[in-house]
Each structure stands twice: as C-alpha cells, then as structure tokens.
Design a protein around this motif. Structure first.
Motif, PDB file in Angstrom:
ATOM      1  N   LYS A  79       0.859  -1.187   0.000  1.00 41.70           N
ATOM      2  CA  LYS A  79       0.000   0.000   0.000  1.00 41.70           C
ATOM      3  C   LYS A  79       0.890   1.229   0.000  1.00 41.70           C
ATOM      4  CE  LYS A  79      -3.614   2.274   2.748  1.00 41.70           C
ATOM      5  NZ  LYS A  79      -4.440   2.171   3.981  1.00 41.70           N
ATOM      6  N   TRP A 135       6.154   2.845   0.911  1.00 41.93           N
ATOM      7  CA  TRP A 135       5.401   1.596   0.838  1.00 41.93           C
ATOM      8  C   TRP A 135       5.247   0.950   2.206  1.00 41.93           C
ATOM      9  CZ3 TRP A 135       2.913   0.879  -3.483  1.00 41.93           C
ATOM     10  CH2 TRP A 135       3.453   1.323  -4.697  1.00 41.93           C
ATOM     11  N   GLN A 176       0.992  -4.633   2.802  1.00 43.26           N
ATOM     12  CA  GLN A 176      -0.457  -4.669   2.900  1.00 43.26           C
ATOM     13  C   GLN A 176      -0.902  -5.921   3.650  1.00 43.26           C
ATOM     14  OE1 GLN A 176      -3.442  -3.520   3.316  1.00 43.26           O
ATOM     15  NE2 GLN A 176      -3.575  -2.488   1.321  1.00 43.26           N
ATOM     16  N   TYR A 226      -9.703  -5.727   0.165  1.00 45.60           N
ATOM     17  CA  TYR A 226      -9.301  -4.328   0.319  1.00 45.60           C
ATOM     18  C   TYR A 226      -9.834  -3.517  -0.850  1.00 45.60           C
ATOM     19  CZ  TYR A 226      -6.369  -0.180   0.677  1.00 45.60           C
ATOM     20  OH  TYR A 226      -5.932   1.116   0.780  1.00 45.60           O
ATOM     21  N   PRO A 241      -9.431  -0.011  -2.458  1.00 47.10           N
ATOM     22  CA  PRO A 241      -8.663   1.240  -2.465  1.00 47.10           C
ATOM     23  C   PRO A 241      -9.540   2.424  -2.858  1.00 47.10           C
ATOM     24  CG  PRO A 241      -8.178  -0.041  -4.426  1.00 47.10           C
ATOM     25  CD  PRO A 241      -9.058  -0.898  -3.583  1.00 47.10           C
ATOM     26  N   THR A 299      -5.395   6.589  -4.666  1.00 52.24           N
ATOM     27  CA  THR A 299      -4.436   5.804  -3.891  1.00 52.24           C
ATOM     28  C   THR A 299      -3.540   4.970  -4.820  1.00 52.24           C
ATOM     29  OG1 THR A 299      -6.081   4.043  -3.605  1.00 52.24           O
ATOM     30  CG2 THR A 299      -5.916   5.704  -1.868  1.00 52.24           C
ATOM     31  N   ASP A 312      -1.659   1.104  -5.290  1.00 56.94           N
ATOM     32  CA  ASP A 312      -1.385  -0.295  -4.960  1.00 56.94           C
ATOM     33  C   ASP A 312      -0.030  -0.672  -5.539  1.00 56.94           C
ATOM     34  OD1 ASP A 312      -3.793  -0.634  -3.683  1.00 56.94           O
ATOM     35  OD2 ASP A 312      -4.697  -1.928  -5.224  1.00 56.94           O
ATOM     36  N   SER A 351      -8.916  -4.463  -4.720  1.00 60.69           N
ATOM     37  CA  SER A 351      -7.580  -4.431  -5.326  1.00 60.69           C
ATOM     38  C   SER A 351      -7.358  -5.577  -6.310  1.00 60.69           C
ATOM     39  CB  SER A 351      -6.500  -4.460  -4.242  1.00 60.69           C
ATOM     40  OG  SER A 351      -6.434  -3.210  -3.571  1.00 60.69           O
TER      41      SER A 351
END
Length: 218
Positions: free
Chosen positions: A41, A47, A50, A57, A59, A63, A65, A138
């Motif tokens: 994340k 970073w 996650q 999840y 996002p 944001t 990934d 995600s």
C-alpha cells in the motif's frame, strides 16, 4: 568451600555455551524463503506491507497499490519493496476522472533476475493507472490493468501479467538455496564456520580444565 566439577558439570557448561553460540545460526539455517507476489500500500511515507487480502481491500480514488515479485520470507522483515515510489500524480496524470469510477495507480515490479524462477526473465517495472468502478477491490483493479492473472486452487495469486509462467508460493530449493543462504549471510547473521571454530575452542578449553583438576585431585 571449593567444589570440583566432574565431567558431567563440564559438559553441562559446554552445552550452555554451545546453545548460546549455535542458537541464532541454527535459526537462520532453517529459515525458508518463498517466491510470491507481495502486496503493498503506497502512502506519503512510501510503501507499507499490505496486511489485507487484495479481494478484501477496496482502495480509494487517488491511492496507490504496489505489487512486487520476491524471493523472501512471507511478509517477513526485509521483504523488498516495489522499486518505484508510490506517486499517484505521475502515474495517473493522463487519466481523467469520471463519474461512478475511481483512479488507482498500480506499480508492478516483477523483481530481479535473482528472484526469478529458473529459465525466466522478469519484465521491467511497470506503473499503470486503473480506471475502475468505485466499489472495485484491489484484485479487480489488478485484473483491469495486468491480465492474465493466475491463481491456485486455494485462491493464492500466482502470476501477474503471465509472470511467472509456473509455480506458486514455493519455497526455494536446490540451486536456488544459494541465493537464500547468500542473503542470510548478508543479513549479519553469525558465520557457521566461526561458530564451529568457537565451539571447538570451548570444547578444548573445557577438557583442559577437567584434566587439570583431575591431576590436582590425585
């Protein structure tokens, strides 16, 4: 009053010393490394590993990934992060927002040649911008920008954009173990040769003390 230590006491002392010397080395010798896609994340501080599964999840718009193929302990300290910084602005600058959809920057880092399974060459790092429905998780974001994905029967993500061609979360073995052992040595763990030498010195010293005490007691 002076007590004399016989062979049992000396060997007990030796055992304690050997455990102190060999304990950390034994732990590092049995540590296993795995090949897998790690999930990250992105944030202002860089970073973060996650903890949520990609299917669980969701996002938010704006944001980042990150995905990095690694040869590393699963979620362990020192797991390599994606090589590119999590910069949403630069990745999604050319993607306009639209109603009912969100933009998520995705950094795909296929790892290094050392991380790669035998006979495979990792592609270059790839930053992409996903425009997906606002409710997309995600895993759905990844599927939109990096097909084909490959999963195993338990739902573990095995391949992104077809990489790697085979394998799924397997521990290193055979020739690959040289990479893992090299990393373990670079991590600052004790050298087994030095530990063995120190253990031999302790053994000789303990034996000499015992023999000397036997001679004095005669």
């Amino acid at each position: 009053m002076t007590t004399r230590r016989g062979p049992v006491a000396v060997l007990s002392l030796l055992g304690v010393l050997l455990l102190a010397l060999l304990g950390p080395a034994a732990g590092s010798a049995h540590a296993a490394d795995y090949r897998y896609w790690s999930f990250w994340k992105g944030g202002a501080d860089g970073w973060a590993y996650q903890q949520a599964a990609p299917t669980g999840y969701v996002p938010a718009d704006g944001t980042v990934d990150g995905w990095r193929f690694v040869l590393s302990p699963d979620g362990g300290q020192g797991t390599p992060r994606p090589a590119l910084a999590p910069d949403f602005g630069s990745v999604c600058a050319g993607t306009a927002p639209s109603g009912g959809r969100k933009r998520v920057a995705v950094v795909l880092d296929f790892g290094t040649a050392e991380d790669a399974p035998k006979g495979e060459q990792p592609p270059a790092v790839r930053p992409v911008c996903a425009s997906v429905p606002t409710a997309a998780n995600s895993a759905e974001v990844l599927a939109a920008v990096a097909p084909p994905l490959r999963y195993d029967s338990s739902g573990l993500l095995c391949a992104i954009a077809g990489y790697p061609r085979a394998g799924c979360g397997e521990p290193v073995s055979g020739a690959d173990s040289s990479t893992a052992s090299g990393r373990a040595k670079d991590s600052g763990g004790p050298d087994l040769g030095l530990v063995a030498g120190a253990a031999a010195i302790v053994l000789l010293g303990a034996g000499a003390v015992w023999q000397a005490r036997r001679r004095r007691s005669r």
